[in-house]
Structures are given as C-alpha cells and as structure tokens.
Design an enzyme around this catalytic site. Structure first.
Site, mmCIF file in Angstrom:
data_model
loop_
_atom_site.group_PDB
_atom_site.id
_atom_site.type_symbol
_atom_site.label_atom_id
_atom_site.label_comp_id
_atom_site.label_asym_id
_atom_site.label_seq_id
_atom_site.Cartn_x
_atom_site.Cartn_y
_atom_site.Cartn_z
ATOM 1 N N HIS A 58 -24.109 9.166 49.153
ATOM 2 C CA HIS A 58 -23.484 9.748 50.339
ATOM 3 C C HIS A 58 -24.589 10.247 51.273
ATOM 4 O O HIS A 58 -25.712 10.502 50.834
ATOM 5 C CB HIS A 58 -22.570 10.904 49.959
ATOM 6 N N GLU A 60 -25.184 13.104 52.629
ATOM 7 C CA GLU A 60 -25.759 14.392 52.247
ATOM 8 C C GLU A 60 -26.741 14.247 51.092
ATOM 9 O O GLU A 60 -27.833 14.817 51.111
ATOM 10 C CB GLU A 60 -24.666 15.380 51.816
ATOM 11 N N CYS A 88 -17.663 16.257 50.197
ATOM 12 C CA CYS A 88 -16.779 16.089 49.045
ATOM 13 C C CYS A 88 -17.245 17.005 47.903
ATOM 14 O O CYS A 88 -18.241 17.717 48.023
ATOM 15 C CB CYS A 88 -16.793 14.630 48.590
ATOM 16 N N CYS A 91 -20.878 16.286 46.709
ATOM 17 C CA CYS A 91 -21.882 16.748 47.658
ATOM 18 C C CYS A 91 -21.948 18.276 47.717
ATOM 19 O O CYS A 91 -23.039 18.839 47.809
ATOM 20 C CB CYS A 91 -21.620 16.149 49.032
#
Length: 157
Positions: A58, A60, A88, A91
């Site tokens: 992701h 992040e 999410c 993360c």
C-alpha cells in the site's frame, strides 16, 4: 491549526495526489503517500500491490518502508504521513508501530477506513502509540480520483 500549517498540509497532500495519479497510470488503485520530517520529504509511495505481487504494498507501507531505510531507523518519530485515502487496518498498525507522530489523509473510506470510519484505531487504547490525525483534507479531490478510477474499471467490464 495555523494558516502556515494548513497551507503546508495542502501542498503535501497535492504531492500525494500526484503520486496517486502515478499509481493509477500503472493500473493500481490511485492512492499516494508522502512522509515528511521537519518540512522535508523523506519518502514517498503509491499503491503497488499488483505491480509488486505484494498485498502489503500500500502507498503508506511503501513510503514508511523507504523512510525507514533512508533514516536508518524503524521508528519514524516526529514525522507526518500524508495519504490520499484513510488508511486500512494494516496500514494503521504499521503507522502506530513506526511511531508516526501525525497522520493527514484525504478521502474517507467508510467500509475499510481504520482511523475513524469503519474502525477507530487512531484513538485505540490498546495501541502503544497515539497518533495525532486530521481527516478529509482535499477529500473531494482525493475521492474523485478514486471514484473515477473505479467508474472507468466498471465500464471496461
């Protein structure tokens, strides 16, 4: 929040939006992230799970992973993470473990957002680090990027 902080936050979020557009150009869900320390970009990332065959890639995580390498430290103390979409669960866990001081995000994710939408992990008592956060900065721009991406995907089906 002062006017200077608001202007700085918006500038970094616009940078994250440009990174999200890079993800989209690669066929990835358009999410971008920038990690900043003392007003300087330490690392940036965008979604690459499809490209990298990595479910953890992701925006992040990619930004924090690079920042850790550049700073030679797995703790990202006194950093601010700007991301175009509410993080999410995965993360948010990584953000807390990295000790990110401040999180600023754009669009909310009502179904999977783990800052305050679906879950409220930013303020969870069981985490060993509390994160200062601000949501919905340039939310319409960030949200439009995602909505248009998925709308185009559905048309192709």
């Amino acid at each position: 929040m002062g006017i200077n902080q608001q202007a700085e936050d918006e500038a970094w979020m616009r940078h994250a939006i440009r990174l999200a557009q890079r993800a989209e150009a690669q066929g990835e869900v358009p999410v971008g992230a920038v990690l900043v320390v003392n007003g300087q970009c330490v690392a940036e990332g965008w979604n690459t799970p499809i490209t990298d065959n990595d479910p953890t890639a992701h925006a992040e995580i990619n930004a924090m992973r690079l920042a850790g390498q550049r700073l030679s430290n797995y703790r990202l103390i006194d950093s601010t993470l700007y991301v175009t979409l509410e993080p999410c669960v995965m993360c948010m866990g990584a953000i807390a473990h990295a000790r990110v001081k401040r999180l600023v995000f754009g669009a909310i994710d009502e179904k999977r957002g783990a800052v305050y939408s679906a879950l409220s992990l930013a303020d969870a008592d069981f985490l060993n680090h509390q994160i200062d956060w601000q949501g919905e900065l340039l939310a319409e721009t960030c949200g439009d990027l995602l909505r248009n991406f998925f709308k185009a995907k559905r048309k192709k089906l």
